[in-house]
Structure formats: C-alpha cells, structure tokens
Write a protein that holds these residues in place. Structure first.
Motif: not given
Length: 339
Positions: A296-299, A303, A316, A319-320, A339
């Motif tokens: 999942v992307s850390r932004g 990831h 998720v 970070y999301q 996700q």
C-alpha cells in the motif's frame, strides 16, 4: 613579378585565408542546411552571398587539392563565432551535422509516445494521422499490439530523419533487450514467453515510485500469480478505462470489467500498459524472493509491504485512511482484494 613570386604570394594568401575567421552576421551562430544533391559549389556560393565566405575560390581549391569535395554530408550545420575557414571545411568533410534528441520516457503509453514524436519539429512525419495498426505496419510489425514494444531512451537524430526510422530504432532496442535478458531470467517464473515478462514489467514500471522497490513489487506480483490471486493493480484498471479516466479511480471502476481490470480478471492483462524501462524489465525477470503478498502506498512514492491480509489492513488504515478504521474491501475479509 615572376611567375614563381606570383604563385608564392597566391599560396601564402590561400593558407592565410584558411586560418582566418569566418564573417558571421552580428557575430552570432549561423545554421545552414546541405540538402541531398547539393554540390559544394552551391553551398559555398550561398554562404558567399551572405558574406560569410569572402574567397569561395579558395574553398573549392581546397576541395580539389584534398579530394574531399565530393564527400560532404547532407544535413544541418552550425557555424560558431571564432570558427576559421579551415574549421568550416573540417565541419563539412567530417559530416559534423547538428544532432537533435528525442526522449521517450519510462511509463509512457503508446499514445503519449506518439504525441512526443509527432510534436518533434525536426522529424519528418510519416505516421501522422495513421491508426495504431497502420503505424505498426509501417515499421514492419503489423500483427503486433504497439503498447510496450518500444524502448524508452534518448534517441539522437539529424534534421530530415523520419519518425518511422525512430520507431524502428526504439522497437529494435526493446526487442533486442528482451532477447538478451530472457535467457538470463530467474528459474521458475510463471511466464511462458518474453512478452508475458514485458507485460509484467510494464505493471512494475507504473507501480514503482521508488526505484529501489522494483524488485520487491515484482516479487509481490509473482507471488500473487503463483497463488492464483488476482493482481489487483490500479494502473491496469486505469489503462482499461481509456479516455474515461479523469484522474480519479473509484470503487465502481474497480468493479467494472474490462480486459485490463485485474480486480475482475485473473492473470496478466492481454498486453503491456506502458513502456517499461530496462530496470523494470530486469525486475520482472529477477524479482525478489519474498513472502509479501500486498503493498500500500505511504503517500510519498514508497510502499508498505505486507505478508498477511491482517497486516495489510492495518497498513491501509494507517496510510490511506489516516488512522480511521472504517469499512473497506480487504478489511471485510475479501482475501482476493489488494487495496
């Protein structure tokens, strides 16, 4: 004055002229073009009319004495302030034409690549207005889908070269690299052909924001394929949406089936989704051996990788969802959601 003295004076004047500076207008660089079929005399006469060359007969004499007058290369040349007449001759004899560059960027799709090619003014456009299939036919591969078939790189060319020549170079560079790398692939990968590796590489290219993560991301996707889990990667969904993609991807988009929707379909998509670079291809052929199944992307472009659904769900949320625990697909224990 004797003939010998006259000849000597002429020879001294000839040598002095070769070492004298060109007369460039406003002491600024001057660009000129030698077109196919142009003679040295025509080139020299044109420059003499612009007062750049004061003694054209000496230029033609040098060409006869050296035997290089018929060896001038077509193309575009640049004269710089301070250049001598001999520098000008060396430029012509050595064919030091102006080189332009066109950069095809990793991660571009075929449409983006062709836009860059068609807006490069120095290229002769032969494929403008042609369909994708017709473009592939023009380079001799009409039976192939164009996506991902061209190597992202910087290509040097001279004015007057056509876009078909650039496309052939980029196609051959990609085909050659795949042919070279395929026999060196890691053992046991779930690819039957180099083309399948190219498809995977294109996904890795689009998913990777941090170069150091390429091998790990490839490893995650390999693990999912081997466990018959869907890849569930957003870039393939976006590619399948085509012109409908407006910069946002919504839950309904993930549920709308297309040949490229890896949330609704298993395995690899039917074609690449972009141009992968050499590093992404290497990652697809040499993925990390890892237990990770999710990321999942850390932004920030990087990831967080997880081996279990529980750990992934927590990532998720962190970070999301900014720490807010609420319903989402993988949290609802749908083990085929990524996700």
């Amino acid at each position: 004055m004797s003939a010998a003295l006259v000849a000597g004076a002429f020879w001294i004047d000839y040598r002095d002229y070769l070492s004298s500076p060109l007369s460039l207008p406003d002491d600024a660089p001057l660009t000129f073009e030698i077109k196919a079929g142009s003679s040295l005399k025509r080139v020299v006469d044109n420059l003499a009319e612009q007062a750049v060359i004061e003694k054209p007969r000496y230029i033609l004499l040098n060409a006869r004495l050296t035997g290089k007058g018929t060896q001038i290369h077509t193309g575009e040349y640049r004269l710089e302030p301070g250049m001598t007449v001999q520098d000008f001759l060396d430029l012509l004899y050595q064919g030091k034409v102006i080189q332009y560059s066109l950069t095809l960027v990793e991660g571009w799709n075929f449409k983006q690549m062709m836009t860059a090619i068609h807006t490069t003014a120095q290229l002769e456009q032969k494929t403008l207005g042609l369909s994708d299939a017709a473009i592939m036919q023009a380079i001799g591969h009409g039976d192939e889908h164009p996506e991902g078939r061209f190597m992202p790189d910087t290509y040097r060319f001279t004015r007057g070269m056509n876009d078909v020549a650039i496309l052939k170079r980029a196609y051959n560079a990609m085909a050659g690299y795949l042919e070279e790398q395929w026999p060196q692939r890691a053992v046991g990968l779930p690819y039957e052909t180099p083309y399948e590796a190219l498809i995977m590489a294109s996904i890795v290219e689009k998913e990777t924001g941090v170069p150091e993560e390429r091998d790990t991301i490839a490893g995650v996707f390999i693990n999912r394929l081997e466990k018959r889990m869907r890849l569930q990667t957003d870039p393939t969904v976006i590619y399948g949406m085509g012109e409908d993609y407006d910069g946002n991807i919504r839950r309904r988009d993930l549920r709308t089936d297309t040949p490229y929707n890896t949330y609704t379909r298993g395995g690899l998509p039917p074609t690449p989704i972009a141009m992968p670079g050499r590093e992404a291809i290497h990652a697809a052929l040499h993925p990390d051996e890892t237990a990770y199944l999710y990321f999942v992307s850390r932004g920030d472009g990087s990831h967080h990788f997880s081996s279990t659904l529980e750990e992934h769900n927590q990532a998720v949320i962190k970070y999301q969802l900014k720490g807010r625990k609420r319903s989402f697909s993988s949290y609802n224990n749908d083990e085929d959601e990524n996700q």
